[in-house]
Structures are given as C-alpha cells and as structure tokens.
Write a protein that holds these residues in place. Structure first.
Motif, PDB file in Angstrom:
ATOM      1  N   THR A  77     -32.682  -4.327 -34.035  1.00 16.29           N
ATOM      2  CA  THR A  77     -31.242  -4.220 -33.832  1.00 16.29           C
ATOM      3  C   THR A  77     -30.968  -3.230 -32.702  1.00 16.29           C
ATOM      4  N   VAL A  78     -29.768  -3.271 -32.184  1.00 22.10           N
ATOM      5  CA  VAL A  78     -29.343  -2.374 -31.113  1.00 22.10           C
ATOM      6  C   VAL A  78     -28.516  -1.246 -31.720  1.00 22.10           C
ATOM      7  N   VAL A  79     -28.841  -0.009 -31.343  1.00 22.76           N
ATOM      8  CA  VAL A  79     -28.003   1.122 -31.725  1.00 22.76           C
ATOM      9  C   VAL A  79     -27.195   1.525 -30.496  1.00 22.76           C
ATOM     10  N   LYS A  80     -25.933   1.794 -30.705  1.00 21.55           N
ATOM     11  CA  LYS A  80     -25.054   2.040 -29.570  1.00 21.55           C
ATOM     12  C   LYS A  80     -25.166   3.476 -29.085  1.00 21.55           C
ATOM     13  N   GLY A  81     -24.627   3.700 -27.889  1.00 25.79           N
ATOM     14  CA  GLY A  81     -24.594   5.042 -27.329  1.00 25.79           C
ATOM     15  C   GLY A  81     -25.333   5.119 -26.015  1.00 25.79           C
ATOM     16  N   ALA A  82     -25.075   6.189 -25.285  1.00 23.97           N
ATOM     17  CA  ALA A  82     -25.770   6.463 -24.023  1.00 23.97           C
ATOM     18  C   ALA A  82     -26.792   7.558 -24.250  1.00 23.97           C
ATOM     19  N   PRO A  83     -27.966   7.479 -23.611  1.00 22.31           N
ATOM     20  CA  PRO A  83     -28.943   8.554 -23.773  1.00 22.31           C
ATOM     21  C   PRO A  83     -28.350   9.913 -23.415  1.00 22.31           C
ATOM     22  N   MET A  84     -28.695  10.932 -24.188  1.00 22.29           N
ATOM     23  CA  MET A  84     -28.243  12.283 -23.893  1.00 22.29           C
ATOM     24  C   MET A  84     -28.654  12.708 -22.490  1.00 22.29           C
ATOM     25  N   LYS A 113     -23.677  22.347 -27.355  1.00 18.71           N
ATOM     26  CA  LYS A 113     -23.321  21.122 -28.088  1.00 18.71           C
ATOM     27  C   LYS A 113     -24.522  20.199 -28.206  1.00 18.71           C
ATOM     28  N   ASP A 114     -25.319  20.078 -27.140  1.00 19.76           N
ATOM     29  CA  ASP A 114     -26.519  19.235 -27.194  1.00 19.76           C
ATOM     30  C   ASP A 114     -27.481  19.738 -28.267  1.00 19.76           C
ATOM     31  N   PHE A 115     -27.725  21.036 -28.291  1.00 17.50           N
ATOM     32  CA  PHE A 115     -28.624  21.605 -29.293  1.00 17.50           C
ATOM     33  C   PHE A 115     -28.077  21.402 -30.704  1.00 17.50           C
ATOM     34  N   ALA A 116     -26.767  21.563 -30.856  1.00 22.33           N
ATOM     35  CA  ALA A 116     -26.172  21.389 -32.176  1.00 22.33           C
ATOM     36  C   ALA A 116     -26.295  19.941 -32.656  1.00 22.33           C
ATOM     37  N   LEU A 117     -26.075  18.985 -31.764  1.00 19.37           N
ATOM     38  CA  LEU A 117     -26.194  17.577 -32.129  1.00 19.37           C
ATOM     39  C   LEU A 117     -27.628  17.241 -32.531  1.00 19.37           C
ATOM     40  N   ALA A 118     -28.585  17.650 -31.686  1.00 17.63           N
ATOM     41  CA  ALA A 118     -29.986  17.341 -31.966  1.00 17.63           C
ATOM     42  C   ALA A 118     -30.447  18.008 -33.258  1.00 17.63           C
ATOM     43  N   GLY A 119     -30.085  19.269 -33.436  1.00 19.81           N
ATOM     44  CA  GLY A 119     -30.498  19.987 -34.637  1.00 19.81           C
ATOM     45  C   GLY A 119     -29.858  19.438 -35.892  1.00 19.81           C
ATOM     46  N   GLY A 120     -28.589  19.054 -35.803  1.00 19.78           N
ATOM     47  CA  GLY A 120     -27.894  18.523 -36.972  1.00 19.78           C
ATOM     48  C   GLY A 120     -28.489  17.208 -37.456  1.00 19.78           C
ATOM     49  N   TRP A 121     -28.744  16.284 -36.522  1.00 19.27           N
ATOM     50  CA  TRP A 121     -29.343  15.002 -36.918  1.00 19.27           C
ATOM     51  C   TRP A 121     -30.715  15.232 -37.524  1.00 19.27           C
ATOM     52  N   LEU A 122     -31.489  16.106 -36.904  1.00 18.11           N
ATOM     53  CA  LEU A 122     -32.860  16.324 -37.356  1.00 18.11           C
ATOM     54  C   LEU A 122     -32.898  16.938 -38.748  1.00 18.11           C
ATOM     55  N   PHE A 138     -34.384  14.616 -25.423  1.00 10.96           N
ATOM     56  CA  PHE A 138     -33.011  14.179 -25.199  1.00 10.96           C
ATOM     57  C   PHE A 138     -32.911  12.771 -24.632  1.00 10.96           C
ATOM     58  N   GLY A 139     -33.967  12.261 -24.004  1.00  9.18           N
ATOM     59  CA  GLY A 139     -33.939  10.900 -23.492  1.00  9.18           C
ATOM     60  C   GLY A 139     -33.974   9.846 -24.574  1.00  9.18           C
ATOM     61  N   ASN A 140     -34.404  10.213 -25.785  1.00  8.01           N
ATOM     62  CA  ASN A 140     -34.471   9.261 -26.896  1.00  8.01           C
ATOM     63  C   ASN A 140     -33.320   9.405 -27.881  1.00  8.01           C
ATOM     64  N   LEU A 141     -32.363  10.281 -27.584  1.00  9.90           N
ATOM     65  CA  LEU A 141     -31.188  10.451 -28.439  1.00  9.90           C
ATOM     66  C   LEU A 141     -29.987   9.811 -27.770  1.00  9.90           C
ATOM     67  N   LEU A 142     -29.318   8.915 -28.475  1.00  2.00           N
ATOM     68  CA  LEU A 142     -28.134   8.242 -27.951  1.00  2.00           C
ATOM     69  C   LEU A 142     -26.883   8.904 -28.512  1.00  2.00           C
ATOM     70  N   VAL A 143     -25.916   9.105 -27.629  1.00  2.00           N
ATOM     71  CA  VAL A 143     -24.703   9.842 -27.997  1.00  2.00           C
ATOM     72  C   VAL A 143     -23.481   8.990 -27.670  1.00  2.00           C
ATOM     73  N   ASP A 144     -22.510   9.022 -28.556  1.00  6.19           N
ATOM     74  CA  ASP A 144     -21.245   8.327 -28.324  1.00  6.19           C
ATOM     75  C   ASP A 144     -20.134   9.105 -29.025  1.00  6.19           C
ATOM     76  N   ASN A 145     -19.087   9.402 -28.282  1.00  7.20           N
ATOM     77  CA  ASN A 145     -17.916  10.071 -28.846  1.00  7.20           C
ATOM     78  C   ASN A 145     -18.291  11.373 -29.547  1.00  7.20           C
ATOM     79  N   GLY A 146     -19.195  12.135 -28.915  1.00  6.44           N
ATOM     80  CA  GLY A 146     -19.527  13.460 -29.420  1.00  6.44           C
ATOM     81  C   GLY A 146     -20.418  13.503 -30.628  1.00  6.44           C
ATOM     82  N   ARG A 147     -21.159  12.431 -30.915  1.00  5.92           N
ATOM     83  CA  ARG A 147     -22.087  12.452 -32.041  1.00  5.92           C
ATOM     84  C   ARG A 147     -23.301  11.605 -31.705  1.00  5.92           C
TER      85      ARG A 147
END
Length: 350
Positions: A112-119, A137-146, A210-219
C-alpha cells in the motif's frame, strides 16, 4: 512440512502484469545506483486488482541487482511481521504488504501507499537546519513516532549487548584497517556503559533516518524502507540512527572550509563535522540532539546519561553495515577519532 509464505509463492505473476495491465497508470518515484539498487513505482492498477487491498495506488519496488533482490526479500518478511503486529494508531503509517511479483526471476514487492513527503524535502530547504524551531520540530516528530512504535512492539527484556555485537561486526568487516583498534576501544567503552542495563527488545526499522520518514500537515504519516528491519532488536538502534543522520548532513549546503550558517563554531571540514558538533560541542543543535537521545532513553526506562555510549555504538553499526564501503569506512574513522566520553560529569552512575 514447512508452509511456504505467501510472499514467496513459487509461481508469482509477473511485474509486467501489474505495470502494463489495461488501464494501469504509474510513475517512477525513486531509483538508485547503489549495490542494492531498486526502482520504486507508484501505480494505480485497474479497479479490484486487490480484493483485500486499496482501491487506489500501490507501490512496487523492483530490484535492479541480486543484492537488491535480497534486500526486497528481507523487507517483505519485515512487512509481513509488521502486518501481524498490534500497532494501533501507527498502523496507517506503515506500508502493508500486498503481493510479491516476478521480475526476471527476482522478487518485486507490492505494498500500500502511505501519504506524505519525505522529511528530507524540508530538511534541504534553504535555512531549514539553520534555525532551532524547525529542527526541534523534526526531532520531536521522529522521537514521538518512535516511542509509540517501541511501546507497541516491546517484548522480552534483556541485558544490552548491542555495543559488543557491533564491535564483532566491525572487526569482521574491517580486519587490518589502520583505525580498527581505536574504534574497538570506543566500542568497548560503550559496551562497559550499556551492558549494565536491561531493556525490552522491540521491532526495529534499521534505517530510521529523515529520508525514510514521511510528513504531512505537521505529523509523521509514513515510515518506509524496512529492508534493514528486525522483529526483535535493540531499540537504541533506531533512536541513535536518526540523530546521527540528521547531524551528518547539516553542512551539506556549505562550501568546504566555510562556517555553517546558524551553528556557531561549526565549519564544513571533512566528513562528519556535523556529528562531532552535535555530540560534543555547545550550541542549540547539540542541545536538541542530547535532549532527543535522553528522552528516548527515558522512554525505554534507561538512564539518560547513556546517550553518548549509545551514539558510539550507533556509529559503529553504520561502519559495520552500510552498503557503501567508503561511507562505512568514514564512519569507522570518525568513531576512532571521538573521545570515550563527552564530559566527565555526564557518566551514568551504575
């Protein structure tokens, strides 16, 4: 008799059956020239191509080399394991395995396709890494998901042997390298620090940058490329990999020898200047790196002061596993040049 997994059915249909099916539309979104080079297409197949899958686009990853086929097989197994895990709210952020196709005798995987643009898109925008707020914000997003992912997949606890395992892998890959023994001394120091503690093994992405994390609308809306993943591994691997990769490229848009905008005292001087700066120097980037690592350790129930030993082990892991020899050797040499500890008063008391 062992059942053959669906992913490795002996007679899969051809990749051409999907790419060139009547009414199918697609676009090539990624390709590479690495030893394990792959081509990734986003394809909208004819309606009802997947009765238990999406009605819209799917992703097809096609190997270019035999090494790439091995990577795709590893990713397929990992995606199947993820499909069986209880990921809760994170489930939509992980591609779902659909099918394995034949590509001239090599396996191609459909997900399946997951939406978003690479960080990485935002990372490389002008001045993005020169300002504290977007970087935080990048660190917070990556750390929160992990943290959510590690909690959802936590298994049995065990004494941390990661640094020792990395040391063995580094020695196996780089026998006779002039900086090997210096690197081994750093990994031994990391092992002495980490082995006193226990943590749960979790599922591991294995290339959490960060190249493997997709971001959309701040998440974070997607985490892709699971070929280096593990069903039960050391969660420190993903935690450290993001921080090291983020620091590695902060000087990418600076001319050699020149100061890096926004980071006082940092110049583009050789390989890994950003990593050394993030781990050892004073500045807002270093503060964010250490805060991110300490929060991640705290989430794993570990002392926050273990952050530097974990970082050393993470550098060693890249030296042992990177598929590009030059890139791996550069991490080995960087590791060998770092001090055993950043500050005397930052050591854990065990």
């Amino acid at each position: 008799m062992t059942e053959v997994p669906k992913a490795f059915h002996p007679h899969p249909r051809s990749v051409h059956d999907l790419l060139f099916a009547p009414g199918s539309r697609g676009v090539l979104i990624a390709t590479s020239r690495d030893p394990d080079a792959k081509r990734t297409f986003i394809v909208t197949p004819p309606p009802e191509s997947y009765l238990d899958g999406p009605a819209g686009p799917v992703a097809i990853k096609i190997p270019v080399t035999v090494a790439a086929a091995s990577a795709i097989s590893r990713e397929t197994r990992m995606l199947m394991a993820l499909g069986e895990a209880q990921l809760g709210g994170l489930e939509p952020t992980v591609p779902r395995y659909l099918e394995t196709l034949d590509s001239y005798g090599l396996p191609a995987v459909v997900t399946t396709v997951v939406k978003g643009a690479p960080m990485s898109v935002a990372y490389h925008r002008w001045l993005h890494t020169s300002r504290r707020q977007p970087v935080a914000k990048d660190f917070a997003l990556a750390g929160g998901w992990l943290r959510h992912f590690q909690r959802a997949t936590a298994g049995d606890r065990g004494r941390i042997t990661w640094a020792r395992e990395v040391a063995d892998d580094v020695r196996s890959r780089w026998p006779g390298h002039p900086r090997l023994e210096a690197a081994q001394v750093r990994l031994a120091a990391a092992d002495r620090q980490l082995k006193s503690y226990r943590t749960a093994r979790t599922m591991v992405h294995g290339d959490y940058w960060f190249g493997n994390l997709l971001v959309d609308n701040g998440r974070i809306t997607g985490v892709v490329d699971w070929e280096n993943g593990a069903r039960a591994g050391w969660p420190l691997r993903d935690l450290v990999r993001f921080a090291l990769s983020y620091c590695l490229y902060v000087d990418r848009h600076t001319r050699p020898g020149h100061p890096v905008r926004g980071h006082r005292g940092l110049r583009r001087t050789g390989f890994g200047a950003g990593i050394r700066y993030g781990l050892l120097e004073e500045g807002w980037l270093s503060d964010l790196v250490r805060l991110y690592l300490r929060r991640g350790l705290d989430g794993l129930g570990l002392p926050s002061a273990l952050w530097y030993g974990a970082a050393l082990a993470g550098l060693g892991e890249i030296a042992a596993t990177a598929n590009d020899d030059e890139f791996a050797a550069q991490h080995l040499e960087l590791l060998a040049d770092l001090p055993y500890w950043p500050l005397a008063d930052d050591l854990p008391r065990s």
